[in-house]
Design a protein around this motif. Structure first.
Motif, short mmCIF file in Angstrom:
data_model
loop_
_atom_site.label_atom_id
_atom_site.label_comp_id
_atom_site.label_asym_id
_atom_site.label_seq_id
_atom_site.Cartn_x
_atom_site.Cartn_y
_atom_site.Cartn_z
N PRO A 4 -10.83 9.57 -79.26
CA PRO A 4 -10.06 9.87 -80.47
C PRO A 4 -9.07 11.02 -80.28
CG PRO A 4 -12.36 9.50 -81.02
CD PRO A 4 -12.28 9.52 -79.52
N ALA A 5 -9.42 11.98 -79.42
CA ALA A 5 -8.53 13.12 -79.18
C ALA A 5 -7.21 12.71 -78.54
CB ALA A 5 -9.22 14.17 -78.31
N LEU A 6 -7.18 11.51 -77.93
CA LEU A 6 -5.95 10.98 -77.33
C LEU A 6 -5.46 9.74 -78.06
CD1 LEU A 6 -6.63 12.96 -74.99
CD2 LEU A 6 -5.76 11.23 -73.44
N THR A 7 -5.98 9.51 -79.26
CA THR A 7 -5.57 8.34 -80.04
C THR A 7 -4.94 8.81 -81.35
OG1 THR A 7 -7.43 7.12 -79.09
CG2 THR A 7 -6.30 6.08 -80.92
N PHE A 8 -3.78 9.40 -81.22
CA PHE A 8 -3.01 9.80 -82.39
C PHE A 8 -1.54 9.66 -82.05
CE2 PHE A 8 -3.40 13.72 -79.95
CZ PHE A 8 -2.15 14.29 -80.06
N ALA A 9 -0.69 9.85 -83.02
CA ALA A 9 0.76 9.75 -82.83
C ALA A 9 1.45 10.51 -83.95
CB ALA A 9 1.20 8.29 -82.81
N PRO A 10 2.70 10.90 -83.75
CA PRO A 10 3.44 11.57 -84.82
C PRO A 10 3.71 10.60 -85.97
CG PRO A 10 4.52 11.87 -82.68
CD PRO A 10 3.48 10.81 -82.50
N PRO A 68 -0.51 19.00 -62.95
CA PRO A 68 0.64 18.19 -63.38
C PRO A 68 1.56 18.98 -64.31
CG PRO A 68 -1.41 16.95 -63.61
CD PRO A 68 -1.80 18.37 -63.33
N GLY A 69 2.83 18.91 -64.04
CA GLY A 69 3.79 19.61 -64.90
C GLY A 69 3.80 19.08 -66.32
N GLU A 70 3.44 17.80 -66.49
CA GLU A 70 3.41 17.22 -67.84
C GLU A 70 2.43 17.99 -68.73
OE1 GLU A 70 5.03 14.12 -65.18
OE2 GLU A 70 3.43 15.59 -65.07
N TRP A 71 1.37 18.53 -68.12
CA TRP A 71 0.39 19.27 -68.91
C TRP A 71 0.98 20.56 -69.46
CZ3 TRP A 71 -4.97 18.87 -66.01
CH2 TRP A 71 -5.29 17.51 -65.85
N LEU A 72 1.98 21.10 -68.76
CA LEU A 72 2.64 22.30 -69.26
C LEU A 72 3.32 22.03 -70.60
CD1 LEU A 72 4.38 23.91 -66.17
CD2 LEU A 72 2.50 24.84 -67.48
N LEU A 73 3.81 20.80 -70.79
CA LEU A 73 4.49 20.46 -72.04
C LEU A 73 3.57 20.59 -73.24
CD1 LEU A 73 6.47 17.30 -70.84
CD2 LEU A 73 7.39 19.59 -71.25
N ASP A 74 2.25 20.62 -72.99
CA ASP A 74 1.29 20.76 -74.07
C ASP A 74 1.17 22.19 -74.58
OD1 ASP A 74 0.65 18.10 -74.11
OD2 ASP A 74 -1.14 18.29 -72.88
N SER A 102 12.60 14.38 -69.86
CA SER A 102 11.55 15.33 -69.51
C SER A 102 10.75 15.81 -70.71
CB SER A 102 12.16 16.56 -68.82
OG SER A 102 12.91 16.19 -67.69
N MET A 103 11.35 15.83 -71.89
CA MET A 103 10.69 16.38 -73.08
C MET A 103 9.79 15.32 -73.68
SD MET A 103 10.44 19.20 -74.50
CE MET A 103 9.63 19.82 -75.97
N LEU A 104 8.52 15.25 -73.18
CA LEU A 104 7.64 14.13 -73.50
C LEU A 104 6.23 14.57 -73.87
CD1 LEU A 104 8.68 11.91 -70.44
CD2 LEU A 104 9.59 11.78 -72.76
N PRO A 105 6.06 15.55 -74.75
CA PRO A 105 4.70 15.91 -75.15
C PRO A 105 4.13 14.88 -76.12
CG PRO A 105 6.29 17.21 -76.41
CD PRO A 105 7.09 16.37 -75.43
N PRO A 106 2.80 14.75 -76.17
CA PRO A 106 1.77 15.45 -75.41
C PRO A 106 1.68 14.96 -73.96
CG PRO A 106 0.91 14.64 -77.51
CD PRO A 106 2.23 13.95 -77.27
N GLY A 107 1.58 15.89 -73.02
CA GLY A 107 1.59 15.54 -71.61
C GLY A 107 0.40 14.72 -71.15
N ARG A 108 -0.76 14.92 -71.77
CA ARG A 108 -1.94 14.17 -71.32
C ARG A 108 -1.87 12.70 -71.72
NH1 ARG A 108 -6.85 16.54 -69.41
NH2 ARG A 108 -5.64 18.46 -69.51
N PHE A 109 -0.94 12.35 -72.62
CA PHE A 109 -0.75 10.94 -72.95
C PHE A 109 -0.24 10.17 -71.74
CE2 PHE A 109 -0.26 10.71 -77.86
CZ PHE A 109 -1.47 11.36 -78.00
N LEU A 110 0.51 10.85 -70.85
CA LEU A 110 1.03 10.21 -69.65
C LEU A 110 0.02 10.23 -68.52
CD1 LEU A 110 4.60 11.77 -69.78
CD2 LEU A 110 3.99 9.41 -70.31
N MET A 111 -0.95 11.14 -68.58
CA MET A 111 -2.00 11.26 -67.55
C MET A 111 -3.32 11.52 -68.26
SD MET A 111 -0.21 13.52 -64.57
CE MET A 111 1.21 12.89 -63.65
N PRO A 112 -3.92 10.49 -68.87
CA PRO A 112 -5.09 10.71 -69.73
C PRO A 112 -6.37 11.10 -69.00
CG PRO A 112 -4.62 8.38 -69.53
CD PRO A 112 -3.48 9.10 -68.88
#
Length: 499
Positions: A236-242, A140-146, A219-229
């Motif tokens: 916990p590694a996917l339960t954070f936010a800025p 997934p290209g979204e993962w590249l954003l990471d 398109s600028m939507l990091p972290p990419g794995r948030f869209l494809m968990p």
């Protein structure tokens, strides 16, 4: 600590490259990465590439096929047993039999295609037939954003993400997240609290998902794995936010919300980003980046600016360089990068040069960096599967270039909704002859001049069409999938390795 981590990562990469080099002694291999942001056409490209190579598709620019030196191509078991196989057979069924587009890329997958060929060199031809393992890596290209996050600490990531969310074109989409951010429990120095972390993270993920919708096409939507968990959903590694903190904020105090979020952000980098970089991305030899320029054009200047920034960020994580025997073992580099504007069949061929010119401008800075480091770069407009044909129609006494195709069920234009069975002729409009007209607006937005950008030309209308109905030969054999410039892409990515 960061330096030690980087040294350890490089050592592991060198060991992996040595292992790959040892297995290549009998039959050489080429690892080709295929990526693009959401709905750019990664799955379709891979399926069409394999189908055309295996079924003798029309590839006049691909010299190995045009010169009849390619004697065969067949699927083989992939070398990485821990990576899911790219489901080629199901995707071909969807395209050829069902005439529906296959499902989008959701995870890393791999497919090995072995190509038999005769060398163009008289000397090498006398040594016997050649063989190349083509390992196709889809992710997934979204993962590249990471990947750019590896070089950013939590404070920098937070400051950039919150600033983007507050921009005029995003603030209404980010409303619930910004409201949650302003609550006392979400302040950086508030005591850590799991319920607050979950609420804030959910609001941030909903905001990212809304940004990706067709109406905004951001398109600028990091972290990419948030869209494809995937299987990490809820961890916990996917339960954070800025959080609303400055990039140069002092270190977090133990037990605060910031310390909690920072710890999870670092866990995300350790357990999600670094393994992807090490196991897949850093082992690529060549890369094609698929770009859906037409979708961004439909959504307007903000989407185009966002796409330009995302591509620049993503490509900063690439490892380009000139190919050599030693470098391929010690420090693998991507020596050829192809940027391809997809869905070229959605516009008339008279606009293909303009589509390429717009793509050139979008990736210009990133492409220049890759060339400076020794990589070869090319840009083209393609359609991995051509869903339309071309024709001319008369409208108000004027002859216009048109495209013929069957819109997907539910597609709308001029108030009419299509059922997925009716073929139509339409004039999609002309792309601007001078791409600088588009990028004047983009540059003013990036500089926050306060000027109101021009809206997308209302005469431009891009629809989604069903895959084509394939003809069959007199013997009942289905012909290969039609395309636009897939052969040119193959020549750039593979041609020299089959010479």
């Amino acid at each position: 600590m960061t330096s030690l981590t980087n040294l350890a990562e490089e050592a592991r990469l060198t060991l992996a490259n040595l292992t790959d080099a040892a297995t290549d002694l009998a039959v050489p291999s080429l690892r080709l990465g295929v990526t693009g942001l959401a709905r750019a056409g990664k799955t379709v490209f891979l399926t069409s590439l394999v189908h055309n190579l295996m079924h003798g598709g029309r590839l006049p620019v691909f010299s190995a096929a045009a010169g009849q030196r390619m004697t065969g191509a067949r699927l083989q078991p992939q070398p990485d047993d821990a990576v899911p196989r790219f489901d080629y057979e199901s995707h071909v069924q969807a395209l050829v039999k069902d005439r529906i587009w296959p499902q989008s890329t959701r995870q890393v997958s791999e497919l090995r295609l072995t190509i038999d060929y005769e060398s163009a060199s008289y000397v090498y031809r006398k040594l016997g037939p050649g063989r190349l393992h083509l390992d196709l890596i889809d992710y997934p290209g979204e993962w590249l954003l990471d990947l750019p996050l590896l070089d950013k600490d939590y404070a920098t990531f937070s400051a950039e993400a919150v600033a983007r969310a507050r921009k005029e074109h995003r603030s209404s989409i980010a409303g619930p997240y910004l409201e949650a951010l302003n609550e006392a429990a979400a302040k950086a120095d508030a005591p850590e609290d799991e319920q607050t972390a979950q609420k804030l993270s959910a609001a941030f993920k909903s905001y990212l998902s809304a940004c990706r919708a067709d109406a905004h096409a951001l398109s600028m939507l990091p972290p990419g794995r948030f869209l494809m968990p995937g299987d990490l959903d809820g961890s916990p590694a996917l339960t954070f936010a800025p959080l609303d903190i400055a990039p140069d904020a002092p270190p977090a105090r133990t037990g605060t919300m910031r310390a909690m979020m920072e710890r999870r952000y670092e866990a995300y980098k350790t357990h999600v980003i670094r393994p992807f970089f090490r196991n897949h991305f850093a082992r690529l030899d060549r890369q094609i980046v698929l770009v859906d320029v037409l979708q961004a054009l439909n959504a307007g200047p903000h989407a185009m600016l966002d796409l330009e920034i995302a591509l620049s960020e993503v490509l900063s994580a690439f490892r380009p360089g000139r190919r050599s025997w030693l470098s391929s073992i010690l420090s693998r580099r991507i020596d050829r990068i192809l940027f391809a504007a997809t869905k070229a069949d959605h516009v008339h061929r008279t606009d293909h040069d303009r589509l390429e010119a717009i793509t050139h401008r979008l990736v210009g800075r990133a492409a220049d960096r890759a060339r400076f480091k020794g990589a070869e770069v090319d840009v083209l407009a393609l359609a991995a599967v051509r869903a339309t044909r071309e024709a001319s129609v008369r409208h108000k006494g004027q002859k216009l270039p048109a495209i013929l195709g069957t819109p997907l069920p539910g597609e709308k234009i001029d108030g009419e909704t299509y059922d997925g069975n009716t073929e139509i002729a339409m004039f999609p409009g002309d792309l601007p002859e001078n791409p600088n007209m588009l990028f004047e607006d983009i540059e003013s937005l990036s500089q926050d001049t306060g000027q109101t950008p021009r809206q997308t030309d209302p005469s431009l209308q891009f629809m989604r069409f069903r895959p084509p109905k394939l003809d069959t030969t007199a013997e009942g054999l289905t012909l290969s999938l039609p395309h636009i410039r897939l052969d040119r892409a193959l020549e750039f990515l593979l041609g020299d390795r089959l010479a």
